[in-house]
Structures are given as C-alpha cells and as structure tokens.
Design a protein around this motif. Structure first.
Motif, mmCIF file in Angstrom:
data_model
loop_
_atom_site.group_PDB
_atom_site.id
_atom_site.type_symbol
_atom_site.label_atom_id
_atom_site.label_comp_id
_atom_site.label_asym_id
_atom_site.label_seq_id
_atom_site.Cartn_x
_atom_site.Cartn_y
_atom_site.Cartn_z
ATOM 1 N N GLY A 38 0.815 -1.212 0.000
ATOM 2 C CA GLY A 38 0.000 0.000 0.000
ATOM 3 C C GLY A 38 0.846 1.258 0.000
ATOM 4 N N ASN A 46 0.460 3.525 -3.438
ATOM 5 C CA ASN A 46 -0.099 4.873 -3.265
ATOM 6 C C ASN A 46 0.969 5.949 -3.404
ATOM 7 O OD1 ASN A 46 -3.127 4.756 -2.303
ATOM 8 N ND2 ASN A 46 -2.088 3.031 -1.339
ATOM 9 N N CYS A 84 0.749 8.954 -6.185
ATOM 10 C CA CYS A 84 0.861 10.382 -5.844
ATOM 11 C C CYS A 84 2.021 11.039 -6.582
ATOM 12 C CB CYS A 84 1.036 10.540 -4.330
ATOM 13 S SG CYS A 84 -0.418 10.089 -3.356
ATOM 14 N N CYS A 94 -0.119 2.849 -12.712
ATOM 15 C CA CYS A 94 -0.531 3.131 -11.328
ATOM 16 C C CYS A 94 -1.925 2.569 -11.050
ATOM 17 C CB CYS A 94 -0.501 4.633 -11.068
ATOM 18 S SG CYS A 94 1.160 5.329 -11.009
ATOM 19 N N LEU A 99 -2.738 -0.236 -8.166
ATOM 20 C CA LEU A 99 -3.718 -0.017 -7.105
ATOM 21 C C LEU A 99 -4.812 -1.089 -7.120
ATOM 22 C CD1 LEU A 99 -4.090 3.873 -7.349
ATOM 23 C CD2 LEU A 99 -3.037 2.590 -5.489
ATOM 24 N N SER A 107 -4.907 6.889 7.261
ATOM 25 C CA SER A 107 -4.899 7.301 5.852
ATOM 26 C C SER A 107 -6.262 7.842 5.423
ATOM 27 C CB SER A 107 -4.513 6.109 4.970
ATOM 28 O OG SER A 107 -3.230 5.636 5.294
ATOM 29 N N ASN A 155 -7.048 11.561 3.906
ATOM 30 C CA ASN A 155 -7.769 11.750 2.640
ATOM 31 C C ASN A 155 -9.029 12.590 2.837
ATOM 32 O OD1 ASN A 155 -5.962 10.290 1.065
ATOM 33 N ND2 ASN A 155 -6.969 8.350 1.495
#
Length: 346
Positions: free
Chosen positions: A79, A83, A87, A177, A181, A210, A214
C-alpha cells in the motif's frame, strides 16, 4: 465573482432618494497573463501533515514484521509503494490554464462584463478577459515527457512529434498506477484475512489514519484554490468594488465605465423594461451620452422631450426619480479613475 464579494465596497452617487436594494459593481483592471508561471503549492504545514499517515503506515508495517505477520506487513508495504507511486505520478503533471487565445487577442481590447448577483466589469485585452470567461484548467500528465523528447530531437523532427502527440496521447504511467492499485486491493482482500489478529489491528490502524488524511484533502475548498491559481495567472489584478443606491444608477455607471459601441443594447440587458417611462428615460440618457460633459447633467423639465411632458403625474414623478439616479451615476463616474495596484493594496 465570489472573490469580488469579499472586497470592501465604496459608495457611489451619494444618498438614495428611493428605498431599493443597493447594487454592487466590481471593476477589475486586467494586465498581462502569466500562463507559464509555476502554480502555487500547498503550505509547509500541509506537507508536514502528509508525513503523519506515512509514518503510521511505516510503523505498523514494521510492527507487523517484528510480530512475525508477514502477510499483513507485506500488504501494508504494498500500500505504501502503490499509493506513493500514484501520488508521485499525478503530482508530476503540469497544471496550466488554457485561455483559447490567438496572437491578435493579445493586442485587441476586450472589455467584458459578468452578470450575476453582482456585476463584475473586466477591463483589459481580449486575451486576459478570455482567461476568465472561456479559460479552463488543464492537468497535462505527458507534457514533461514530450518536452524531454523534443529536447533530444532536431527541428525537423519536432513537427512530426507534435502530430504524433495529437494522434496518440500517452498515459502509460497513469495506467500502470491504476493497475498497481487494483492489484493492491485484490491482494489485501485475499491475504489480510490470513494474518494474525495483531496484524489485522495494525492494518486497520494504518487504514484509519490514511482515511482521515484523505478526508482532510477532500475538505479543502477546491473553488478557493482555483481562484488563487487564476489570480496568479492574471498577475493579481487590482480590483475595486462600488455600491450604488439603485439598479438604475448601476446600469448607467456600468455603461459609462465600459463605453460600449452600442450602449442601448447594454442598457436593455441591464434594465430589461419595456414600458413607456423606461423607453423615454433610456432615450434621454442615451442622447445625453452623446453630448459634451457640461450638458450631460441637464435633466430638468425644460430639457424633457414632448413625449415626457404628455405622461401622467405619477409617471412624471417616476421619470424624475430615474433621471435623478442617472445624474447620481454620472456624478459617481466623474470621480472614477482606473485603479492601480497601489490603490488595490490600500
């Protein structure tokens, strides 16, 4: 327009002689654009806040590994990697403002007006006005890659590269990406239940932190951030806000400031009335606008047209009040002058 409502207002035209809702007009003096200017980023405090979920995820990953729960530790690490890469890729995109202008628009005067709860007058070249009325934000994920390719190519190949970019846009990084994910989600669904209770608690703890971060990002005022970016592109233009006692005063003031080639059409847009008193009033006002400044304020009955003299007493009183509003607007316009950056700062 929301940004204009935050400005302090300056009253124009003196006291009102009628009980009506005041109207507000903001004038923006637009200069040159800075479309290539780097866009503002989040503050240092926001960057430090992003370290919190990263530190928590790293700590829970290490704790799960020490406990011996390699299923959970590997999933938390996956993760972090997936992530983080997403980003990084999205953050590498180039944010710009597409103004839809050509070379001639940089030289043409393009004064404009925004109509809403309040009136906003845009004074400047067409290129700057189009940035507000027609522009849009563009996040280009492949621009830097294209710039790097062009730097290694010659002039003869540059045109061919442009045609290739138009025909076949590339989004390989975004696609990778997205795939990563998706795989992360599937692996977590399969492997997290195989972990220990301690590891699952660690996973849920990192997930909760997290999620909270967010939620913080989602709570940011997107419109305010976009307004700040647009103001930077416009080089923070000076703005001044006026308050006028009546809509009639506002309409005359706006026409005088803009000085359009067809003032009658603009008056009809601002005051869509089609009764005899209004038609006579518009005719008198438009006629005075063609005269010298010394004659513009002459609105006493001696200067009324024959059609106005044939009105009823009630309509004559209304006409006199409307002409008084027009006179007040002219007095206010006489004190108006284009604002500068020093005036705006004051």
């Amino acid at each position: 327009m929301e940004r204009c409502k935050e400005l302090k207002k300056e009253k124009v035209g003196g006291p009102r002689n009628r009980a009506t809702r005041p109207e507000r007009v903001t004038i923006i003096e637009l200069g040159d654009l800075s479309c290539d200017k780097s866009m503002p980023v989040m503050s240092a405090s926001a960057t430090l806040l992003a370290c919190v979920p990263t530190a928590v995820s790293a700590s829970t990953c290490a704790a799960s590994a020490i406990w011996g729960d390699w299923y959970t530790a590997s999933m938390i690490l996956l993760g972090i990697v997936s992530n983080g890469l997403a980003c990084l890729v999205i953050g590498s995109g180039t944010l710009s403002v597409d103004t839809f202008t050509d070379q001639t628009a940089r030289r043409r005067q393009g004064d404009g007006i925004l109509l809403g709860d309040e009136i906003v007058i845009l004074k400047g070249r067409e290129e700057a006005v189009n940035a507000i009325t027609k522009g849009k934000f563009v996040l280009d994920m492949e621009r830097r890659g294209r710039d790097e390719r062009r730097a290694t190519q010659g002039e003869d190949q540059e045109k061919g590269a442009d045609e290739e970019d138009k025909e076949r846009p590339e989004y390989r990084k975004i696609g990778c990406c997205s795939l990563l994910l998706t795989l992360q989600l599937l692996f977590q669904l399969l492997l997290i239940p195989q972990g220990t209770l301690f590891g699952q608690i660690m996973f849920l703890s990192s997930l909760a932190v997290s999620w909270a971060y967010n939620s913080f990002l989602a709570s940011l005022e997107k419109e305010k951030i976009q307004a700040d970016i647009l103001c930077d592109v416009l080089n923070r233009p000076p703005m001044k806000r006026y308050e006028l006692g009546t809509r009639t005063m506002m309409a005359v003031f706006v026409v005088l400031v803009l000085a359009p080639s067809n003032p009658s059409k603009l008056l009809d847009e601002l005051l869509p009335n089609d009764i005899e008193v209004w038609r006579i009033w518009k005719g008198m006002v438009l006629e005075r606008m063609q005269k010298e400044d010394s004659e513009k304020l002459q609105f006493d009955e001696a200067h009324w047209p024959e059609a106005a003299m044939n009105l009823s007493e009630g309509d004559k009183e209304l006409l006199a009040a409307l002409l008084s509003d027009a006179k007040a607007a002219w007095v206010g316009y006489a004190s108006y002058s284009p604002i500068s950056r020093s005036d705006d700062e004051q």
